[in-house]
Design a protein around this motif. Structure first.
Motif: not given
Lengths: 197, 402
Positions: A19, A22-23, A26, A31, A33-36, A60-63, B6, B172-174, B176, B283-284, B287, B368-369
């Motif tokens: 995290q 990520g901060e 930014y 522009k 940023i993801t953190s998980a 746009r990807t969260f996988s 964020i 659970h994903t951060m 902005p 969204a995926e 990409v 996962d995808v």
């Protein structure tokens, strides 16, 4: 896009490190940023991972990250337990918390290797919880040094967004010390061997 | 200066709720929704949200509290996931049948058995026919923005709205998120005007038993029977499409972010292959479309933002010219196919669209995808169509049995 995987044990603060990065990124001007965290139940002491994605464009990807650009290892004993290198890109950067020099860690293959004694630095700064050194913040200093993606100043700014000012002082000192003491050994892509620069 | 933080999807939802200023919140914590319920309880305890937080023993009661509070004239909020939503099932029908503009978050999670805490959309999909508006969010910005739109929509058409977002993947994903300012939100979202206020000063009987035929009230006025009231619920959902589109347009005008109304499109203008889905998988897919375009395949994406009411006219325009369509779904109507796939086929029936539709059931129980997997699915479909195989197909992505 740069993909970063943080490997540690439950309680070591991999999620917070992801995290803070990520901060910081930014603030640096990225522009996207993801953190998980690793999704699921958390257990103190068990191997855990967290991730940070950094990009010029919104993400746009969260996988899950398959092959990271950078792996940060908070506990070097994990290197023999889980396949950290298997989730690192060829010519990727691995940053390890260890008093050993990069070429003494035993990492083979086409990787840039950085090492820093984050545990020793944390103890020097009296950053401990229950006797265990807090290594996540010094490793952020090592990250800034080894990758150059985010400046040390922005790492400190990012950290201050995630913790109170009194706690930030020792953590920032640890980040600075780690930054100065990180040894980076880059893989020489021409010869296929590693060469210290 | 805009306020960018964020934050996780659950934090975005909590901040969205706070901005909408509900008077009553009742929620029972369940993974992956828990942080949302906890944060709202903290806002109420700290005086940041001037609401009553009613602690309950389960989700059925959580929604019942919301139904009661809404009936006496309060703006209300609740949130749940998975089996918690299923436990609310009876009251979901009750809330919609009572025409109460309740807003709820469903943080999408697979349902048991077997037990899972991880993401898919079987929970909300299986509540499709309860009379709620269902909106699916693709990222955390859309969660907070949709929350604000949801109250406006719900309170205009008197239909409850379920804001659905993928558990863990978004919750659970951060990332902005721009936080709207409270003054603009107050202007966008007028105060709640209940259609009926149950009060000791004005005693009424609400939702008493209705007989199959219409009957006159004590004043001799012929009143709606059960069937008329149910028809009006359907009519309200039909009319809500325009309200949803207008709310999105006004939101875009006010806040500068357009999430697409009923659906959104990504590079569809010249697309031969259109990938579609709801929530983060869409969204995926954008990409995946980028990757396919780089390889010379004209690919685009339609993200279905509102599943109920179904965007029946919007999809005909959006998909009209595609040669092949791939529907990715994190849920299934067991014994047939994905619910979105069925609805799309029905919407295209009788139109010029003859594109084969390949339905991929994906990501159940948090599997996962990845974009490259969506790319492969898209290529397989396009190859089949180019080889002249025009039949619809259903497949399970990343499933290692059968």
């Amino acid at each position: 896009m740069q993909e970063v995987l943080w490997h540690g044990r439950g309680g070591q603060g991999v999620v917070l490190a992801a995290q803070i990065l990520g901060e910081a990124a930014y603030i640096q001007g990225f522009k996207g940023i993801t953190s998980a965290p690793t999704f699921g139940p958390e257990r103190r002491g068990a191997p855990v991972a967290a991730s940070t994605r950094i990009s010029d464009e919104p993400i746009r990807t969260f996988s899950q990250i398959e092959a990271a650009d950078v792996a940060v290892v908070l506990d070097a004993t994990l290197l023999t337990m889980i396949d950290i290198l298997g989730r690192l890109k060829e010519r990727g950067m691995i940053i390890v918390n260890t008093p050993l020099a990069p070429d003494q860690i035993g990492i083979e293959g086409c990787f840039d290797v950085a090492s820093v004694d984050a545990s020793g630095i944390a103890r020097e700064q009296r950053l401990t919880v229950g006797g265990f050194p807090i290594v996540n913040t010094p490793l952020l200093g090592a990250f800034a040094k080894a990758t150059g993606l985010v400046s040390i100043t922005n790492i400190e700014r990012g950290l201050k967004k995630k913790m109170p000012a009194d706690r930030a002082i020792a953590n920032c000192a640890a980040i600075r010390t780690a930054f100065e003491n990180t040894i980076v050994k880059r893989h020489d892509s021409k010869t296929g061997t590693s060469d210290k620069k | 200066m805009s306020d960018v933080r964020i934050i996780t999807g659950n934090e975005a939802a909590s901040l969205g709720v706070k901005l909408c200023e509900p008077k009553v919140v009742a929620a029972y914590p369940i993974t992956p929704q828990s942080a949302l319920a906890e944060t709202l309880s903290r806002y109420v305890e700290g005086g940041e949200l001037k609401a009553e937080y009613v602690r309950v023993e389960g989700e059925h009661s959580a929604l019942t509290v919301c139904i009661s509070a809404s009936t006496v004239g309060a703006r209300v909020f609740t949130a749940t996931s998975s089996n918690g939503l299923l436990y609310m099932h009876e009251q979901l029908h009750w809330a919609a049948g009572s025409r109460l503009p309740i807003v709820m978050c469903c943080v999408n999670r697979g349902v048991g058995a077997p037990w899972s805490i991880f993401n898919d959309q079987q929970d909300s999909i299986s509540q499709r026919d309860t009379g709620w508006i269902q909106m699916y969010c693709r990222d955390n910005q859309e969660i907070i923005d949709s929350m604000i739109q949801a109250y406006r929509i719900a309170e205009e058409v008197y239909v409850p709205v379920m804001i659905c977002y993928d558990g863990f993947v978004l919750s659970h994903t951060m990332m902005p998120v721009t936080i709207p300012d409270i003054e603009s939100v107050r202007k966008f979202l007028p105060p709640y005007k209940p259609h009926t206020i149950l009060s000791p000063e004005d005693p009424r009987t609400i939702n008493s038993v209705l007989l199959p035929v219409r009957r006159a009230n004590p004043e001799g006025v012929l009143c709606d029977g059960y069937m008329e009231m149910r028809y009006k619920l359907q009519a309200a959902l039909d009319q809500s499409r325009d309200v949803i589109r207008k709310a999105n347009e006004l939101f875009a005008h006010t806040f500068g972010r357009n999430h697409g109304g009923m659906l959104w499109e990504y590079m569809t203008d010249d697309a031969d292959l259109i990938l579609t889905g709801m929530g983060s998988i869409a969204a995926e897919a954008t990409v995946a479309a980028d990757i396919l375009r780089a390889e010379g395949v004209k690919a685009g994406v339609v993200g279905i933002r509102v599943f109920r009411p179904f965007p029946k006219d919007d999809v005909i325009t959006a998909f009209g010219h595609a040669k092949a369509i791939v529907v990715f779904e994190k849920g299934i109507s067991y014994g047939y196919e994905g619910a979105l796939c069925s609805d799309l086929k029905a919407a295209f029936f009788g139109t010029d669209s003859k594109a084969p539709i390949h339905n991929y059931i994906a990501g159940l129980g948090g599997r996962d995808v990845k974009p490259r997997e969506l790319v492969e699915a898209g290529k397989t479909t396009l190859a089949a169509v180019e080889a002249g195989r025009m039949n619809h197909e259903i497949k399970w992505l990343n499933c290692y049995t059968g």
